[in-house]
Design a protein around this motif. Structure first.
Motif, short mmCIF file in Angstrom:
data_model
loop_
_atom_site.label_atom_id
_atom_site.label_comp_id
_atom_site.label_asym_id
_atom_site.label_seq_id
_atom_site.Cartn_x
_atom_site.Cartn_y
_atom_site.Cartn_z
N LEU A 85 0.85 -1.19 0.00
CA LEU A 85 0.00 0.00 0.00
C LEU A 85 0.88 1.24 0.00
N ALA A 86 0.62 2.14 -0.94
CA ALA A 86 1.47 3.32 -1.09
C ALA A 86 1.10 4.44 -0.14
N ASN A 87 -0.18 4.51 0.29
CA ASN A 87 -0.64 5.54 1.21
C ASN A 87 -0.37 6.96 0.71
N TYR A 88 -0.47 7.16 -0.59
CA TYR A 88 -0.20 8.49 -1.13
C TYR A 88 -1.24 9.50 -0.66
N TYR A 89 -2.51 9.11 -0.64
CA TYR A 89 -3.57 9.99 -0.17
C TYR A 89 -3.34 10.42 1.29
N ASP A 90 -2.79 9.50 2.05
CA ASP A 90 -2.73 9.64 3.51
C ASP A 90 -1.35 10.14 3.94
N LYS A 91 -1.26 11.43 4.25
CA LYS A 91 0.04 12.00 4.59
C LYS A 91 0.55 11.56 5.96
N SER A 92 -0.32 10.98 6.78
CA SER A 92 0.16 10.42 8.05
C SER A 92 0.83 9.07 7.84
N LEU A 93 0.55 8.43 6.69
CA LEU A 93 1.04 7.08 6.35
C LEU A 93 0.51 6.02 7.32
N LEU A 94 -0.54 6.37 8.09
CA LEU A 94 -0.94 5.51 9.20
C LEU A 94 -2.37 4.98 9.14
N ARG A 95 -3.24 5.53 8.31
CA ARG A 95 -4.66 5.22 8.44
C ARG A 95 -4.97 3.74 8.24
N ASN A 96 -4.38 3.09 7.27
CA ASN A 96 -4.65 1.66 7.08
C ASN A 96 -4.16 0.87 8.29
N ALA A 97 -3.01 1.23 8.82
CA ALA A 97 -2.49 0.53 10.00
C ALA A 97 -3.37 0.77 11.21
N VAL A 98 -3.83 2.01 11.40
CA VAL A 98 -4.71 2.32 12.53
C VAL A 98 -5.99 1.50 12.45
N ALA A 99 -6.57 1.40 11.26
CA ALA A 99 -7.80 0.62 11.09
C ALA A 99 -7.56 -0.85 11.41
N ASP A 100 -6.43 -1.38 10.98
CA ASP A 100 -6.11 -2.77 11.31
C ASP A 100 -5.94 -2.95 12.81
N ASP A 101 -5.31 -1.97 13.46
CA ASP A 101 -5.16 -2.06 14.92
C ASP A 101 -6.53 -2.06 15.59
N ILE A 102 -7.44 -1.21 15.12
CA ILE A 102 -8.79 -1.19 15.67
C ILE A 102 -9.48 -2.52 15.41
N GLY A 103 -9.30 -3.06 14.19
CA GLY A 103 -9.91 -4.34 13.86
C GLY A 103 -9.46 -5.45 14.79
N HIS A 104 -8.17 -5.49 15.10
CA HIS A 104 -7.67 -6.51 16.01
C HIS A 104 -8.18 -6.27 17.43
N LEU A 105 -8.27 -5.02 17.84
CA LEU A 105 -8.76 -4.72 19.18
C LEU A 105 -10.23 -5.12 19.32
N VAL A 106 -11.04 -4.79 18.31
CA VAL A 106 -12.46 -5.12 18.35
C VAL A 106 -12.70 -6.61 18.14
N GLY A 107 -11.80 -7.25 17.39
CA GLY A 107 -11.98 -8.66 17.07
C GLY A 107 -12.69 -8.88 15.76
N ALA A 108 -12.62 -7.88 14.85
CA ALA A 108 -13.26 -8.02 13.54
C ALA A 108 -12.65 -9.19 12.78
N ASP A 109 -13.49 -9.95 12.11
CA ASP A 109 -13.07 -11.20 11.48
C ASP A 109 -11.98 -10.98 10.43
N PHE A 110 -10.91 -11.76 10.56
CA PHE A 110 -9.85 -11.87 9.55
C PHE A 110 -9.16 -10.53 9.25
N THR A 111 -9.05 -9.68 10.26
CA THR A 111 -8.36 -8.40 10.07
C THR A 111 -6.93 -8.65 9.63
N PRO A 112 -6.46 -7.99 8.58
CA PRO A 112 -5.09 -8.21 8.09
C PRO A 112 -4.03 -7.74 9.10
N HIS A 113 -2.84 -8.26 8.93
CA HIS A 113 -1.66 -7.79 9.65
C HIS A 113 -0.81 -6.96 8.69
N TYR A 114 0.06 -6.14 9.24
CA TYR A 114 0.82 -5.23 8.39
C TYR A 114 2.24 -5.06 8.91
#
Length: 506
Positions: free
Chosen positions: A211-240
């Motif tokens: 993932l290039a994250n060009y739109y996202d100048k923090s470079l973090l949004r996809n990772a943050v969402a995955d962290d939330i997914g793992h915290l909540v327990g959302a099914d099959f959340t990817p690792h990064y």
């Protein structure tokens, strides 16, 4: 022995030197603790490309030290010099010779120092390159210019001592990926190895995404969402993993390596259908489908409400299987909109895994993901003998305040299915209870943003030297914050406000 005295690590026989004990001006004067010390240096014998700036990159943590060499390199063999030159230093029991002994720093090396009084001290020495992140060296047989056509190549990884070594020159195919993101200057990629590979501590598989994250100048949004997914327990959340990418010798920028959305062990871990699974006993799963307005797949269908679904897996779906999953999705929709939809036996709960829907919903709603309202990257799975579940969560380039979305107000529940589900008081109560169960852990997400931002600090500097957009407007950012730290602060403050609003309104 001619040495580049780039920086000294002071190892005391009686106590370890603290960070404050080190003279950052580069002085070679020892810190005296008792009557014996030993100092380590990167040696001139390593290579003449090591710049003086290495001295400013030394990191000491407890009984470990890191020499960072800013240049991009695959070299992992280095010589250390030390004073006094006859100091009793060993690595794996092998006596070290100052300025002579070569060690492989693919992983950190443990040096054992025995002082003249027989006291022993061990310290972990690591040598990293560039920004300290793992560096992916991709070599391709031709330029990667298409989302459709693969180019052959190979991959080597300098893990910078953070993960198990990766087999050099692993064969692969690579192509572009993404929808609107492929049209951006910084390109995302899809990698398919010739053989399954375990990459940077993640489970072995053939397919991987950069993932290039060009739109996202923090470079973090996809990772943050995955962290939330793992915290909540959302099914099959990817690792990064955060990585640097070098393709054919040219630095491409800071990327997020993540797992492909596919039915595979360790990913969407459900039954995998074959073309012979067409009988009533085995046709029920597994399926991976995407609500996708672009319809950019070989197989797709619409429900009666007009929702478009594409088939993600199986790739070679049979007519019988396509008919089965189409019918199941339609039955699900019919149950959701039926008069008795809230009936716990014969309503929507007969067809969907309600907990799975709720966990997916909470991640997407918290991030206020733009595409999550019946547009695309909305994945559903159905296992053999199982109900319809949602996941994995995916694609958060345009979320969490980019574009200028108010952190208050409901968003994802405006989708066709969810708007109906929220008309059931029992569903609302289950959402409320699930949120309350994870609410106390949510501040960990904000803490992790700080940790990841610090980890990416050198990487973001290099990335924005290549992609100089921090001080310019680039959609979907609502405004120019002028610095990486400003981008991170905006993301954190937006999420904090969103968390508080959801807590108050659930």
């Amino acid at each position: 022995m001619k040495n580049i005295f780039l920086y000294a690590l002071l190892l005391a026989a009686f106590a370890g030197c603290k960070k404050s004990d080190v003279n950052k001006g580069g002085s070679t004067s020892p810190v005296i603790r008792g009557d014996t010390t030993v100092r380590l240096f990167l040696s001139a014998e390593n290579n003449k490309d090591i710049p003086d700036s290495v001295s400013s990159e030394l990191k000491i943590t407890g009984d470990s030290v890191n020499f960072n060499i800013p240049g991009i390199s695959t070299n992992r063999s280095f010589v250390l010099s030390f004073l006094p030159a006859d100091a009793n230093l060993k690595v794996n029991g092998v006596k070290q010779q100052s300025g002579v002994t070569v060690n492989d720093f693919t992983e950190p090396v443990i040096y054992t120092y025995t002082d003249p009084n027989g006291k022993v001290k061990s310290i972990k020495v690591s040598i990293t390159n560039f920004t300290g992140l793992p560096i992916l060296f991709l070599t391709t047989s031709a330029p990667v210019v298409s989302e459709d056509d693969y180019v052959t190549g190979n991959l080597s990884i300098n893990t910078n001592g953070q993960f198990e070594p990766f087999a050099a020159n692993a064969g692969l195919n690579i192509k572009g990926r993404g929808n609107s993101t492929w049209g951006l200057p910084k390109k995302p990629y899809h990698i398919k190895f010739d053989n399954k590979q375990a990459v940077l501590g993640l489970s072995a598989a053939k397919n991987w995404v950069l993932l290039a994250n060009y739109y996202d100048k923090s470079l973090l949004r996809n990772a943050v969402a995955d962290d939330i997914g793992h915290l909540v327990g959302a099914d099959f959340t990817p690792h990064y993993r955060f990585v640097e990418v070098v393709m054919n010798g040219v630095y491409q920028g800071s990327y997020t390596l993540t797992e492909e959305v596919e039915i595979e062990p360790g990913r969407v871990d459900i039954n995998k259908l074959s073309t012979i699974d067409n009988d009533n006993s085995d046709i029920g799963g597994g399926y991976l489908v995407e609500l996708n307005q672009r319809l950019d797949a070989d197989y797709y269908f619409h429900t009666s409400s007009g929702l478009p679904f594409t088939i993600k897996d199986p790739n070679d779906i049979t007519d019988q299987q396509l008919a089965y999953i189409h019918n199941y999705m339609q039955q699900t929709e019919d149950a959701i909109f039926a008069d008795n939809f809230a009936d716990p036996v014969n309503g929507y709960a007969k067809y969907i895994n309600v907990d799975s829907f709720i966990d997916w919903y909470l991640v997407k709603e918290l991030m206020k993901d733009v595409d999550a309202v019946d547009y695309n990257s909305i994945f559903y799975y159905k296992d053999l003998n199982g109900k319809l579940g949602m996941g994995p969560v995916w694609d958060f380039d345009v979320s969490a305040g980019d574009p200028d979305l108010d952190p208050t107000g409901w968003w994802v529940r405006n989708g066709k299915w969810f708007s109906r589900l929220f008309q059931d008081p029992a569903f609302v109560q289950r959402v409320r209870q699930r949120w309350q169960s994870v609410q106390a852990s949510l501040p960990l997400i904000l803490t992790n943003i700080d940790k990841n931002a610090a980890y990416l600090n050198l990487s973001q500097e290099q990335n924005f030297k290549v992609w100089n957009i921090l001080n310019t407007y680039a959609w979907p950012s609502p405004e120019v914050f002028g610095s990486y730290q400003g981008e991170v602060y905006y993301l954190k403050s937006w999420l904090k406000t969103r968390m508080d609003w959801m807590t108050a309104n659930l």
